[in-house]
Design a protein around this motif. Structure first.
Motif, PDB file in Angstrom:
ATOM      1  N   LEU A  11      -4.683   5.385  -1.163  1.00 56.71           N
ATOM      2  CA  LEU A  11      -3.725   4.285  -1.013  1.00 56.71           C
ATOM      3  C   LEU A  11      -4.072   3.245  -2.066  1.00 56.71           C
ATOM      4  O   LEU A  11      -5.248   2.991  -2.327  1.00 56.71           O
ATOM      5  N   HIS A  12      -3.063   2.638  -2.646  1.00 61.41           N
ATOM      6  CA  HIS A  12      -3.310   1.549  -3.591  1.00 61.41           C
ATOM      7  C   HIS A  12      -2.200   0.524  -3.479  1.00 61.41           C
ATOM      8  O   HIS A  12      -1.124   0.802  -2.915  1.00 61.41           O
ATOM      9  N   ARG A  13      -2.456  -0.673  -4.007  1.00 60.48           N
ATOM     10  CA  ARG A  13      -1.486  -1.772  -3.926  1.00 60.48           C
ATOM     11  C   ARG A  13      -1.768  -2.739  -5.072  1.00 60.48           C
ATOM     12  O   ARG A  13      -2.810  -2.641  -5.738  1.00 60.48           O
ATOM     13  N   PRO A  64       0.827  -1.216   0.000  1.00 53.13           N
ATOM     14  CA  PRO A  64       0.000   0.000   0.000  1.00 53.13           C
ATOM     15  C   PRO A  64       0.860   1.264   0.000  1.00 53.13           C
ATOM     16  O   PRO A  64       1.798   1.377   0.789  1.00 53.13           O
ATOM     17  N   HIS A  65       0.535   2.173  -0.883  1.00 47.26           N
ATOM     18  CA  HIS A  65       1.272   3.437  -0.956  1.00 47.26           C
ATOM     19  C   HIS A  65       0.395   4.475  -1.653  1.00 47.26           C
ATOM     20  O   HIS A  65      -0.576   4.132  -2.329  1.00 47.26           O
ATOM     21  N   VAL A  66       0.755   5.737  -1.471  1.00 49.86           N
ATOM     22  CA  VAL A  66       0.156   6.781  -2.307  1.00 49.86           C
ATOM     23  C   VAL A  66       1.239   7.257  -3.263  1.00 49.86           C
ATOM     24  O   VAL A  66       2.417   7.139  -2.972  1.00 49.86           O
ATOM     25  N   ASP A  67       0.834   7.776  -4.423  1.00 46.32           N
ATOM     26  CA  ASP A  67       1.825   8.292  -5.356  1.00 46.32           C
ATOM     27  C   ASP A  67       2.089   9.762  -5.025  1.00 46.32           C
ATOM     28  O   ASP A  67       1.178  10.491  -4.640  1.00 46.32           O
ATOM     29  N   ALA A  68       3.331  10.176  -5.227  1.00 44.75           N
ATOM     30  CA  ALA A  68       3.676  11.580  -4.962  1.00 44.75           C
ATOM     31  C   ALA A  68       3.362  12.477  -6.161  1.00 44.75           C
ATOM     32  O   ALA A  68       3.615  13.671  -6.129  1.00 44.75           O
TER      33      ALA A  68
HETATM   34 FE   LIG Z   1       1.388   3.772  -7.212  1.00 44.05          FE
END
Ligand SMILES: [Fe+2]
Ligand SMILES: O=C(O)CCC(=O)C(=O)O
Length: 307
Positions: A242-244, A183-187
């Motif tokens: 958030l996406h993964r 899981p992360h968000v893009d900058a």
């Molecule tokens: Fe991403």
């Protein structure tokens, strides 16, 4: 009570689908104006939607994903030769954090010559990014218009730059994790994704549940996702989800992403700040801060979000 994994996937959400085909939309006509609002609503509610855009032919898609297969089939020594002076650009191989994932990251503005001299396969991928970039700019224009701040658009778009990322997720062995990317968000400002026929992307809705993204296999279908820079610019109105990627089945997943950054400042327009909406994010140098962040990861320190 359901186990946590299943509970989180119990969702009644469905990602918005928006037709951005040029044949229907002309700047200034009624459907352009209403589509701008639909784009804004989707980005405020989910930070993400599936876009249809008619400029991409099935032949082009077949050629692109064929090129990606051949690209990642090159010997590892060859792939490692695609380097960059910038941290984490160039080729990035399987790692402890993401053992299933390899990526090739092509940055502007030097990309074209470099990609061409590396292999003709990258040239195909790079030329596709030019078309994706038109879609990206159209969505950004719509966002500016929907917030009534289109007067800032031309200056803003002049300072944007793209990173094109080709990704392969191999299918996991029995003993391995099935997490393609955690899981992360893009900058970014925006990220535009196109996958082969293998699903796996999941987006977290605001209520915490995970939406499995299953885009249409039509060559006109793309996933558009807002990064934290658009959240900051919009004074928190746009959601950056958030996406993964979770791998299922036996097939490798290939995806292509266009990641958009500003070479200048991310600064909230004054029109989006008032007593009810006090300024949430101080202006910051976008690309510069992303590169600093990447250097921190490169030097082994822990950092979030992902680029
Ligand atoms: Fe991403
Ligand atoms: O492969 C995908 O669909 C998503 C990739 C992604 O989220 C990223 O590279 O930041």
């Amino acid at each position: 009570m359901l186990p946590e994994k299943m509970r989180n996937l119990q969702t009644c959400h469905k990602l918005p689908i928006i037709d951005l085909s040029c044949k229907n939309l002309e700047k200034g006509n009624g459907s352009w104006t209403s589509t701008c609002m639909v784009v804004r609503q989707a980005l405020e509610e989910y930070g993400c939607f599936e876009a249809f855009h008619d400029k991409f032919t099935p032949q082009l898609h077949a050629a692109i994903f064929h090129a990606l297969g051949e690209l990642f089939d090159l010997p590892i020594e060859t792939k490692r030769c695609y380097t960059s002076n910038m941290p984490l650009y160039g080729y990035s191989g399987e790692s402890v954090q993401a053992p299933l994932r390899e990526s090739v990251n092509i940055e502007e503005p030097t990309a074209y010559e470099k990609a061409r001299s590396f292999t003709g396969l990258l040239e195909t991928v790079y030329s596709y990014s030019k078309q994706l970039s038109n879609l990206d700019q159209m969505v950004q224009r719509m966002v500016f218009e929907s917030f009534g701040v289109e007067k800032y658009y031309d200056l803003h778009i002049k300072s944007t730059t793209n990173l094109m990322r080709a990704i392969k997720y191999r299918h996991p062995e029995k003993s391995e994790t099935n997490i393609g990317i955690g899981p992360h968000v893009d900058a970014t400002l925006l990220t535009i994704l196109r996958q082969n026929q293998v699903d796996g992307l999941q987006i977290q809705a605001k209520d915490g549940s995970w939406i499995e993204v299953a885009p249409s296999s039509s060559s006109s279908s793309f996933v558009v996702l807002a990064g934290v820079a658009f959240k900051a610019w919009s004074n928190g109105r746009i959601h950056s989800p958030l996406h993964r990627v979770i791998m299922h089945g036996d097939n490798a997943r290939y995806s292509l992403g266009l990641f958009t950054y500003s070479k200048g400042l991310i600064e909230t327009p004054e029109e989006l700040v008032d007593e009810q909406h006090p300024l949430m994010f101080e202006p910051y140098h976008h690309l510069e801060s992303v590169l600093l962040h990447l250097s921190a990861i490169y030097n082994g320190r822990d950092a979030k979000p992902d680029m």
